[in-house]
Design a protein around this motif. Structure first.
Motif, PDB file in Angstrom:
ATOM      1  N   ILE A   1       0.809  -1.049   0.102  1.00 24.93           N
ATOM      2  CA  ILE A   1       0.216   0.079  -0.023  1.00 24.93           C
ATOM      3  C   ILE A   1       0.904   1.153  -0.001  1.00 24.93           C
ATOM      4  O   ILE A   1       1.630   1.546   0.980  1.00 24.93           O
ATOM      5  CB  ILE A   1      -1.052   0.099   1.184  1.00 24.93           C
ATOM      6  CG1 ILE A   1      -1.753  -1.315   1.225  1.00 24.93           C
ATOM      7  CG2 ILE A   1      -1.691   1.155   1.276  1.00 24.93           C
ATOM      8  CD1 ILE A   1      -2.516  -1.430   2.350  1.00 24.93           C
TER       9      ILE A   1
ATOM     10  N   GLU B   1      -4.722   2.716  -1.046  1.00 28.26           N
ATOM     11  CA  GLU B   1      -4.954   1.308  -1.016  1.00 28.26           C
ATOM     12  C   GLU B   1      -5.995   1.093  -2.270  1.00 28.26           C
ATOM     13  O   GLU B   1      -5.955   0.250  -2.932  1.00 28.26           O
ATOM     14  CB  GLU B   1      -5.530   0.607   0.357  1.00 28.26           C
ATOM     15  CG  GLU B   1      -5.657  -0.809   0.176  1.00 28.26           C
ATOM     16  CD  GLU B   1      -6.043  -1.620   1.513  1.00 28.26           C
ATOM     17  OE1 GLU B   1      -5.976  -0.833   2.279  1.00 28.26           O
ATOM     18  OE2 GLU B   1      -6.113  -2.632   1.352  1.00 28.26           O
TER      19      GLU B   1
ATOM     20  N   TYR C   1      -2.835 -14.729  11.646  1.00 24.73           N
ATOM     21  CA  TYR C   1      -2.569 -15.372  10.391  1.00 24.73           C
ATOM     22  C   TYR C   1      -1.856 -16.654  10.529  1.00 24.73           C
ATOM     23  O   TYR C   1      -2.294 -17.502  11.429  1.00 24.73           O
ATOM     24  CB  TYR C   1      -2.098 -14.483   9.409  1.00 24.73           C
ATOM     25  CG  TYR C   1      -2.730 -13.290   9.182  1.00 24.73           C
ATOM     26  CD1 TYR C   1      -4.016 -13.241   8.672  1.00 24.73           C
ATOM     27  CD2 TYR C   1      -2.230 -11.916   9.463  1.00 24.73           C
ATOM     28  CE1 TYR C   1      -4.875 -11.840   8.739  1.00 24.73           C
ATOM     29  CE2 TYR C   1      -3.114 -10.853   9.495  1.00 24.73           C
ATOM     30  CZ  TYR C   1      -4.108 -10.864   9.315  1.00 24.73           C
ATOM     31  OH  TYR C   1      -5.224  -9.642   9.110  1.00 24.73           O
TER      32      TYR C   1
ATOM     33  N   ASN D   1       2.870  -9.062  10.412  1.00 21.17           N
ATOM     34  CA  ASN D   1       2.795  -8.755  12.017  1.00 21.17           C
ATOM     35  C   ASN D   1       3.834  -8.329  12.239  1.00 21.17           C
ATOM     36  O   ASN D   1       4.928  -8.489  12.035  1.00 21.17           O
ATOM     37  CB  ASN D   1       2.660 -10.111  12.679  1.00 21.17           C
ATOM     38  CG  ASN D   1       1.458 -11.127  12.415  1.00 21.17           C
ATOM     39  OD1 ASN D   1       0.602 -10.448  11.982  1.00 21.17           O
ATOM     40  ND2 ASN D   1       1.775 -12.336  12.519  1.00 21.17           N
TER      41      ASN D   1
HETATM   42  O1  DON Z   1      -6.385  -5.576   2.768  1.00 24.80           O
HETATM   43  C1  DON Z   1      -5.246  -5.375   3.076  1.00 24.80           C
HETATM   44  O2  DON Z   1      -4.492  -5.881   2.401  1.00 24.80           O
HETATM   45  C2  DON Z   1      -5.094  -4.453   4.155  1.00 24.80           C
HETATM   46  N1  DON Z   1      -5.733  -3.209   4.001  1.00 24.80           N
HETATM   47  C3  DON Z   1      -5.165  -4.901   5.645  1.00 24.80           C
HETATM   48  C4  DON Z   1      -4.203  -6.086   5.710  1.00 24.80           C
HETATM   49  C5  DON Z   1      -3.800  -6.361   7.194  1.00 24.80           C
HETATM   50  O3  DON Z   1      -3.613  -5.461   7.937  1.00 24.80           O
HETATM   51  C6  DON Z   1      -3.103  -7.723   7.217  1.00 24.80           C
HETATM   52  N2  DON Z   1      -2.736  -7.744   8.723  1.00 24.80           N
HETATM   53  N3  DON Z   1      -1.801  -7.794   9.246  1.00 24.80           N
END
Ligand code: DON
Length: 308
Positions: A31, A160, A243, A287
């Motif tokens: 992002i 994003e 995860y 993480n």
């Molecule tokens: O959708 C995504 O990829 C991000 N907005 C959020 C992913 C995320 O925070 C994974 N966590 N550790």
């Protein structure tokens, strides 16, 4: 908090010890805007169920909550349409796959804390427009964090939305197999908006403390989240919140937690406290490296593991 001085000392020591990991890990540059955050920022807040708070480090920095929003998406979907409908659309199982994988979807996403699952729960949040649904999410976060200053980080959202081909694919795929009933683009927008909510460690630790308090406000006056909803949410956070590292994390740290690629981790120690760490360098699973180390140490030193 009976032993405030001792808890402060333990947090300070854990922060010092984690300095060895200061440069380990990588910002979430998939992002683009997340590659622009200051990588060395570090903050921690611990709020006990009586509302007493300890903060160390950069406690005023506002960051995007990212996947921690999945906890709120789940709570709101459970409150809005009930357990039966939610789990007809999404499973309760941990996954070996990455958070943005489209592989686990056959008939539904493995759980609500991976992207496919959270996009599914977002589609169940009530409201007559995306704006109205998002306003309800902001209001919920305001009440859970006991704060009126819940920000929307538009630059993160726009960044994003421009690059989120995987989530867009997931959303359209969920629509094609009948999990999402409403417009795939609108559901995607709500999911990404929720990820782009900006909070600091104190606000997130307060949310975690309310969940640690069985969903009751810390002044004891109001049931902010139904107890049954808290039970489901914490169980799934314990099983799936970190995860493909969830099992090892549960062994080493031992309480329900949820990470976000913005760099925060929230942890809930039922009946005791909520904790939030912020450090944006991430490991391969997404993480926070330093957050993990600090949580592991304070869990061990303060005996916060719920299994022993
Ligand atoms: O959708 C995504 O990829 C991000 N907005 C959020 C992913 C995320 O925070 C994974 N966590 N550790």
């Amino acid at each position: 908090m009976k032993n405030r001085v001792e808890v402060e000392r333990v947090l300070e020591q854990a922060i010092r010890n984690s300095e060895a990991y200061k440069d380990v890990g990588k910002l979430a540059d998939y992002i683009p805007e997340l590659a622009n955050v200051e990588p060395d920022n570090f903050g921690i807040a611990l709020v006990d169920v009586d509302g007493e708070i300890i903060v160390k480090g950069d406690d005023e920095i506002v960051f995007s909550i990212q996947s921690i929003s999945k906890v709120i998406d789940l709570i709101m979907a459970l409150e809005d349409v009930g357990r039966e409908e939610v789990f007809s659309k999404v499973g309760m199982e941990p996954t070996e796959y990455k958070f943005n994988s489209i592989r686990p979807i056959s008939d539904k996403a493995a759980n609500p804390l991976i992207n496919a699952g959270a996009i599914s729960t977002c589609s169940l949040i009530r409201g007559s427009s995306t704006q109205e649904k998002f306003d309800r999410v902001i209001e919920k976060i305001g009440s859970l964090s006991n704060s009126e200053d819940v920000r929307f980080l538009e630059h993160i959202f726009l960044s994003e939305m421009e690059t989120t081909d995987i989530n867009r694919s997931i959303s359209y795929y969920l629509k094609s197999i009948g999990i999402i009933d409403n417009d795939a683009e609108e559901v995607l927008e709500l999911y990404v908006r929720n990820c782009s909510i900006g909070l600091n460690v104190k606000q997130l630790a307060h949310i975690a403390a309310v969940l640690a308090n069985g969903g009751r406000s810390l002044d004891g006056k109001e049931q902010l989240v139904d107890k049954e909803v808290v039970k489901i949410t914490l169980a799934l956070m314990a099983a799936c919140g970190m995860y493909e590292e969830s099992g090892q994390y549960l062994v080493e740290v031992g309480f329900p937690s949820k990470s976000g690629v913005g760099g925060a981790i929230i942890g809930i120690v039922p009946g005791k406290c909520g904790i939030c760490t912020y450090s944006p360098r991430l490991d391969r699973s997404g993480n926070s490296v330093r957050g993990l180390k600090v949580l592991e140490e304070i869990s061990k030193t303060l005996n916060l593991n719920i299994f022993i």
